[in-house]
Each structure stands twice: as C-alpha cells, then as structure tokens.
Design a protein around this motif. Structure first.
Motif, PDB file in Angstrom:
ATOM      1  N   PRO A 130       0.661  -1.166  -0.067  1.00 49.83           N
ATOM      2  CA  PRO A 130      -0.021   0.057   0.043  1.00 49.83           C
ATOM      3  C   PRO A 130       0.813   1.090   0.230  1.00 49.83           C
ATOM      4  CG  PRO A 130      -0.098  -1.253   2.256  1.00 49.83           C
ATOM      5  CD  PRO A 130       0.734  -2.026   1.246  1.00 49.83           C
ATOM      6  N   VAL A 131       2.067   1.347   0.272  1.00 53.06           N
ATOM      7  CA  VAL A 131       3.098   2.569   0.139  1.00 53.06           C
ATOM      8  C   VAL A 131       3.146   2.732  -1.095  1.00 53.06           C
ATOM      9  CG1 VAL A 131       5.233   3.437   0.619  1.00 53.06           C
ATOM     10  CG2 VAL A 131       4.064   1.818   2.509  1.00 53.06           C
ATOM     11  N   THR A 132       3.763   1.745  -2.118  1.00 56.83           N
ATOM     12  CA  THR A 132       4.298   2.054  -3.211  1.00 56.83           C
ATOM     13  C   THR A 132       3.170   1.914  -4.274  1.00 56.83           C
ATOM     14  OG1 THR A 132       4.687  -0.172  -3.998  1.00 56.83           O
ATOM     15  CG2 THR A 132       6.547   1.188  -2.812  1.00 56.83           C
ATOM     16  N   GLY A 133       2.003   1.167  -3.844  1.00 60.51           N
ATOM     17  CA  GLY A 133       0.971   0.976  -4.772  1.00 60.51           C
ATOM     18  C   GLY A 133       1.015  -0.431  -5.927  1.00 60.51           C
ATOM     19  N   ASP A 134       2.173  -0.847  -5.456  1.00 61.70           N
ATOM     20  CA  ASP A 134       2.514  -2.179  -6.664  1.00 61.70           C
ATOM     21  C   ASP A 134       1.725  -3.393  -6.063  1.00 61.70           C
ATOM     22  OD1 ASP A 134       4.145  -0.334  -8.126  1.00 61.70           O
ATOM     23  OD2 ASP A 134       5.912  -1.527  -7.508  1.00 61.70           O
ATOM     24  N   THR A 135       1.463  -4.048  -6.802  1.00 67.26           N
ATOM     25  CA  THR A 135       1.091  -5.537  -6.490  1.00 67.26           C
ATOM     26  C   THR A 135       1.592  -6.700  -7.142  1.00 67.26           C
ATOM     27  OG1 THR A 135      -1.359  -4.458  -6.301  1.00 67.26           O
ATOM     28  CG2 THR A 135      -1.232  -6.858  -6.384  1.00 67.26           C
ATOM     29  N   VAL A 136       2.111  -7.787  -6.573  1.00 67.59           N
ATOM     30  CA  VAL A 136       2.259  -8.986  -7.308  1.00 67.59           C
ATOM     31  C   VAL A 136       1.287 -10.045  -6.980  1.00 67.59           C
ATOM     32  CG1 VAL A 136       4.217 -10.917  -7.574  1.00 67.59           C
ATOM     33  CG2 VAL A 136       4.656  -8.448  -6.889  1.00 67.59           C
ATOM     34  N   ARG A 137       0.889 -10.564  -8.120  1.00 63.60           N
ATOM     35  CA  ARG A 137      -0.024 -11.915  -7.805  1.00 63.60           C
ATOM     36  C   ARG A 137       0.294 -12.869  -8.772  1.00 63.60           C
ATOM     37  NH1 ARG A 137      -5.416  -8.824 -10.350  1.00 63.60           N
ATOM     38  NH2 ARG A 137      -5.256  -9.242 -12.655  1.00 63.60           N
ATOM     39  N   ALA A 138      -0.599 -13.910  -8.416  1.00 65.36           N
ATOM     40  CA  ALA A 138      -0.334 -15.199  -9.349  1.00 65.36           C
ATOM     41  C   ALA A 138      -1.593 -16.216  -9.148  1.00 65.36           C
ATOM     42  CB  ALA A 138       0.695 -15.988  -8.747  1.00 65.36           C
ATOM     43  N   GLU A 139      -1.877 -16.878 -10.443  1.00 67.65           N
ATOM     44  CA  GLU A 139      -2.876 -17.816 -10.365  1.00 67.65           C
ATOM     45  C   GLU A 139      -2.118 -19.040 -10.810  1.00 67.65           C
ATOM     46  OE1 GLU A 139      -7.136 -16.711 -11.665  1.00 67.65           O
ATOM     47  OE2 GLU A 139      -5.992 -15.746 -12.956  1.00 67.65           O
ATOM     48  N   LYS A 140      -2.717 -20.277 -10.031  1.00 69.98           N
ATOM     49  CA  LYS A 140      -2.086 -21.600 -10.399  1.00 69.98           C
ATOM     50  C   LYS A 140      -2.280 -22.084 -11.826  1.00 69.98           C
ATOM     51  CE  LYS A 140      -1.839 -26.224  -8.774  1.00 69.98           C
ATOM     52  NZ  LYS A 140      -0.109 -26.102  -8.122  1.00 69.98           N
ATOM     53  N   GLY A 143       0.987 -18.370 -14.321  1.00 71.57           N
ATOM     54  CA  GLY A 143       2.213 -17.299 -13.935  1.00 71.57           C
ATOM     55  C   GLY A 143       2.095 -16.442 -12.672  1.00 71.57           C
ATOM     56  N   THR A 144       3.283 -15.503 -12.733  1.00 72.10           N
ATOM     57  CA  THR A 144       3.173 -14.356 -11.642  1.00 72.10           C
ATOM     58  C   THR A 144       3.378 -13.116 -12.554  1.00 72.10           C
ATOM     59  OG1 THR A 144       4.045 -15.927 -10.018  1.00 72.10           O
ATOM     60  CG2 THR A 144       4.470 -13.672  -9.614  1.00 72.10           C
ATOM     61  N   GLY A 151       0.274   1.373 -13.608  1.00 77.26           N
ATOM     62  CA  GLY A 151      -0.532   0.848 -14.511  1.00 77.26           C
ATOM     63  C   GLY A 151       0.290  -0.301 -15.618  1.00 77.26           C
ATOM     64  N   ASP A 152       1.339  -0.137 -15.522  1.00 78.41           N
ATOM     65  CA  ASP A 152       2.265  -1.282 -16.348  1.00 78.41           C
ATOM     66  C   ASP A 152       2.124  -2.762 -15.527  1.00 78.41           C
ATOM     67  OD1 ASP A 152       2.847   0.764 -18.155  1.00 78.41           O
ATOM     68  OD2 ASP A 152       5.075   1.030 -17.279  1.00 78.41           O
ATOM     69  N   SER A 153       2.261  -3.719 -16.378  1.00 80.69           N
ATOM     70  CA  SER A 153       2.186  -4.976 -15.985  1.00 80.69           C
ATOM     71  C   SER A 153       3.447  -5.923 -16.704  1.00 80.69           C
ATOM     72  CB  SER A 153       1.057  -5.760 -16.162  1.00 80.69           C
ATOM     73  OG  SER A 153       0.882  -7.055 -15.854  1.00 80.69           O
ATOM     74  N   ARG A 154       4.192  -6.722 -15.704  1.00 84.66           N
ATOM     75  CA  ARG A 154       5.073  -7.574 -16.347  1.00 84.66           C
ATOM     76  C   ARG A 154       5.159  -8.979 -15.706  1.00 84.66           C
ATOM     77  NH1 ARG A 154       9.923  -3.683 -13.965  1.00 84.66           N
ATOM     78  NH2 ARG A 154       8.572  -2.242 -15.088  1.00 84.66           N
ATOM     79  N   LYS A 155       5.396  -9.952 -16.590  1.00 86.14           N
ATOM     80  CA  LYS A 155       5.372 -11.111 -15.921  1.00 86.14           C
ATOM     81  C   LYS A 155       6.803 -11.516 -15.290  1.00 86.14           C
ATOM     82  CE  LYS A 155       4.580 -16.152 -16.980  1.00 86.14           C
ATOM     83  NZ  LYS A 155       4.291 -16.970 -18.223  1.00 86.14           N
ATOM     84  N   THR A 156       6.801 -12.209 -13.888  1.00 82.83           N
ATOM     85  CA  THR A 156       8.161 -12.248 -13.342  1.00 82.83           C
ATOM     86  C   THR A 156       8.749 -13.550 -13.546  1.00 82.83           C
ATOM     87  OG1 THR A 156       7.332 -12.781 -11.160  1.00 82.83           O
ATOM     88  CG2 THR A 156       7.146 -10.448 -11.748  1.00 82.83           C
ATOM     89  N   ARG A 157       9.980 -13.663 -13.154  1.00 81.04           N
ATOM     90  CA  ARG A 157      10.829 -14.816 -13.156  1.00 81.04           C
ATOM     91  C   ARG A 157      11.753 -14.829 -12.051  1.00 81.04           C
ATOM     92  NH1 ARG A 157       9.088 -19.650 -15.293  1.00 81.04           N
ATOM     93  NH2 ARG A 157      11.527 -20.252 -15.189  1.00 81.04           N
ATOM     94  N   VAL A 158      11.715 -16.160 -11.384  1.00 77.88           N
ATOM     95  CA  VAL A 158      12.842 -15.963 -10.366  1.00 77.88           C
ATOM     96  C   VAL A 158      14.430 -15.895 -10.918  1.00 77.88           C
ATOM     97  CG1 VAL A 158      11.569 -17.557  -8.778  1.00 77.88           C
ATOM     98  CG2 VAL A 158      12.948 -18.689 -10.583  1.00 77.88           C
ATOM     99  N   ASN A 159      15.324 -15.483 -10.100  1.00 74.56           N
ATOM    100  CA  ASN A 159      16.743 -15.372 -10.411  1.00 74.56           C
ATOM    101  C   ASN A 159      17.420 -16.519 -11.036  1.00 74.56           C
ATOM    102  OD1 ASN A 159      19.020 -14.030 -11.044  1.00 74.56           O
ATOM    103  ND2 ASN A 159      19.117 -12.936  -9.015  1.00 74.56           N
ATOM    104  N   TRP A 160      18.378 -16.563 -11.700  1.00 74.04           N
ATOM    105  CA  TRP A 160      19.258 -17.850 -12.223  1.00 74.04           C
ATOM    106  C   TRP A 160      19.805 -18.136 -10.944  1.00 74.04           C
ATOM    107  CZ3 TRP A 160      18.519 -19.769 -16.779  1.00 74.04           C
ATOM    108  CH2 TRP A 160      17.997 -18.856 -17.903  1.00 74.04           C
TER     109      TRP A 160
END
Length: 280
Positions: A130-140, A143-144, A151-160
């Motif tokens: 709630p401070v930055t307004g960012d949200t990370v979410r996932a559905e089984k 993807g995440t 308003g931008d959206s990006r798919k995330t991946r874990v690090n190598w």
C-alpha cells in the motif's frame, strides 16, 4: 490454469481498498494505545490490522456466504479455523498487515496479502504494497505478474541459480529453537548476503521477481506463506519443506525453504540446515 472461484481482479481491488482506506491513514499516525503485544514484544497487533481485516472479511462475505475466511487476527481468537482449510471448498487466507512491527515503527515495508484455496490447494494469491501501490499476484498455472502502480504489468521470473557462496538469502531465524538457531548461524557464512526484512510478503516478492535466491522460515502460519509460495512457484521457483514435502497451507510446523531452483533448495537444506536427503 486452475479454476479460480474468486475473480482475481476483484480480490486485488479489495486489498488495494483495504490499504488505502484502513491502513495508510494510520501509517506513522498511530494513536496512543493503538499498538498491543500478542505473544511477545515482537508479535504486535495494531488497530489498523484489525480494521483492515474487518474490511476485507466484509468484502469477501459479500462475494459468497460459503467462503471460509481465515484471517490472522480472526484465528488468534478461533484457532479451529486452521483445521478447516484442508477441507474447505473455498477459503480465503488473509494477512491484513504483514510486517506489523515495521508498520508500527513507521518503516515503509509491509504488505496486505491474501491467498485463495480450493480443498486446501492454493489457486491464487495477491501481495499488495500500500505504500508504493504495486501488486504482485499469481494464479495456479497462469504465472506471476507484477502490477505497477502506474498501470504497467510484467510477468516475473525467479533469478538464475548461482553457487551458494554467491547467493542472496533471506533467513528468518526467530522461531528456531536456540540450539537449532545457533547451528543455523554457524552455517550462514556459506551465503554471500543474508537478510531479513521482517515482512514475508516483501521477501517472497523479492524471490519471485529475481531479487534474491532463497527464503528460509522456521514458522509456517498460512497467512504468512500461502500467498508468497504461489508467487514463487508460478515464477519458476521451487518450494518445499526441508523434509521434502511440498508446501500445503494446512501444515503449520517445519522449516520451509523457497528457492529459485531445485538445486538451490537442495544446497540450502543440506549446507545451511544440515539435512541430507535425496534430491526431490
């Protein structure tokens, strides 16, 4: 992608409103008596936690009368809620303010989190800042995604994965028994960077977006881990207890390790925890 009985956009909006309407007005503005100890001086609850949970529960109840609501503060009053998760047709597991100690201290590192389960399986999750307004979410199976406040959206991946001595790890040692904690500390010199932000939502977000290589926790209450573990799994990571059992929100004991890869998970369990077992 798994069927989700609760619309993810609707759940996200509920958490965003909880943050804006019931949490942020109290941030760095808590009145005297608004903070109380629960089990210890580092286990706190504020009036904002309780207000946020009431708000979220009211909104979830409006969606359907058949949803089991398992909030951190609700469960403090009724522990039997934990036993109902595994068999519930639909449950919503909520941490109204994850990182209450940070929130109470005026530190801008806390989250509003929720996970939806079907017969005990986590099918969707939202972690909102709630401070930055960012949200990370996932559905089984879906993807995440990182939804930025602009308003931008990006798919995330874990690090190598990297060798353990080059890795960044987040380790919560608070709930280890003293001897186990001492042994853990002796082995942490094998890790390049060790951190603890006292906010599992932020810590899981870091792992799911490539900011670290593993997380390790000695307490596994579902509101702390059901949301974040799905973020990590759907971003390509590996989540399991140190004994090899997959994460399940109905299990409330054991050491939980989330990692960017199966090999990293194995390295943490064998070299940091000292547990030898076959690679699962």
């Amino acid at each position: 992608m798994a069927d989700n009985p609760i619309d993810l956009d609707r759940l996200t909006e509920i958490l965003k409103r909880a943050g804006a309407e019931t949490i942020m007005p109290s941030f760095r503005n808590l009145e005297d008596g608004a903070v109380r100890e629960k089990s210890s001086a580092i286990d706190l609850v504020t009036e904002a936690d309780e207000a946020a949970e009431r708000f979220i529960k009211t909104e979830i109840d409006r969606l359907s009368s058949g949803i089991l609501f398992v909030g951190e503060e609700s469960t403090a009053k009724d522990r039997s809620l934990l036993d109902k998760i595994a068999d519930a047709d639909v449950a919503v597991i909520v941490d109204p303010i994850d990182g209450t100690s940070n929130f109470a201290a005026g530190i801008a590192m806390f989250s509003v989190m929720a996970a939806v389960t079907v017969k005990g399986e986590v099918v969707s999750a939202v972690v909102h800042d709630p401070v930055t307004g960012d949200t990370v979410r996932a559905e089984k199976g879906g993807g995440t995604y990182w939804l930025l406040a602009n308003g931008d959206s990006r798919k995330t991946r874990v690090n190598w994965p990297v060798p353990l001595d080059e890795s960044i790890g987040i380790v919560s040692s608070t709930y280890f028994e003293p001897k186990a904690r001492s042994a853990l500390f002796r082995r942490l010199d094998q890790v390049r960077v060790v951190a603890n932000y006292r906010n599992s939502g932020h810590e899981y977000r870091m792992l799911a977006t490539g900011g670290c290589h593993f997380n390790l926790y000695g307490q596994v209450m579902p509101w702390d881990h059901a949301p974040g573990t799905l973020l990590v799994s759907e971003a390509g990571g590996h989540v399991a207890f140190a004994d090899g059992e997959p994460y399940h929100p109905s299990r409330h004991h054991g050491v939980l390790v989330s990692a960017c890869s199966r090999q990293t998970h194995r390295s943490v369990t064998t070299k940091i925890l000292g547990i030898e077992r076959p690679l699962s």
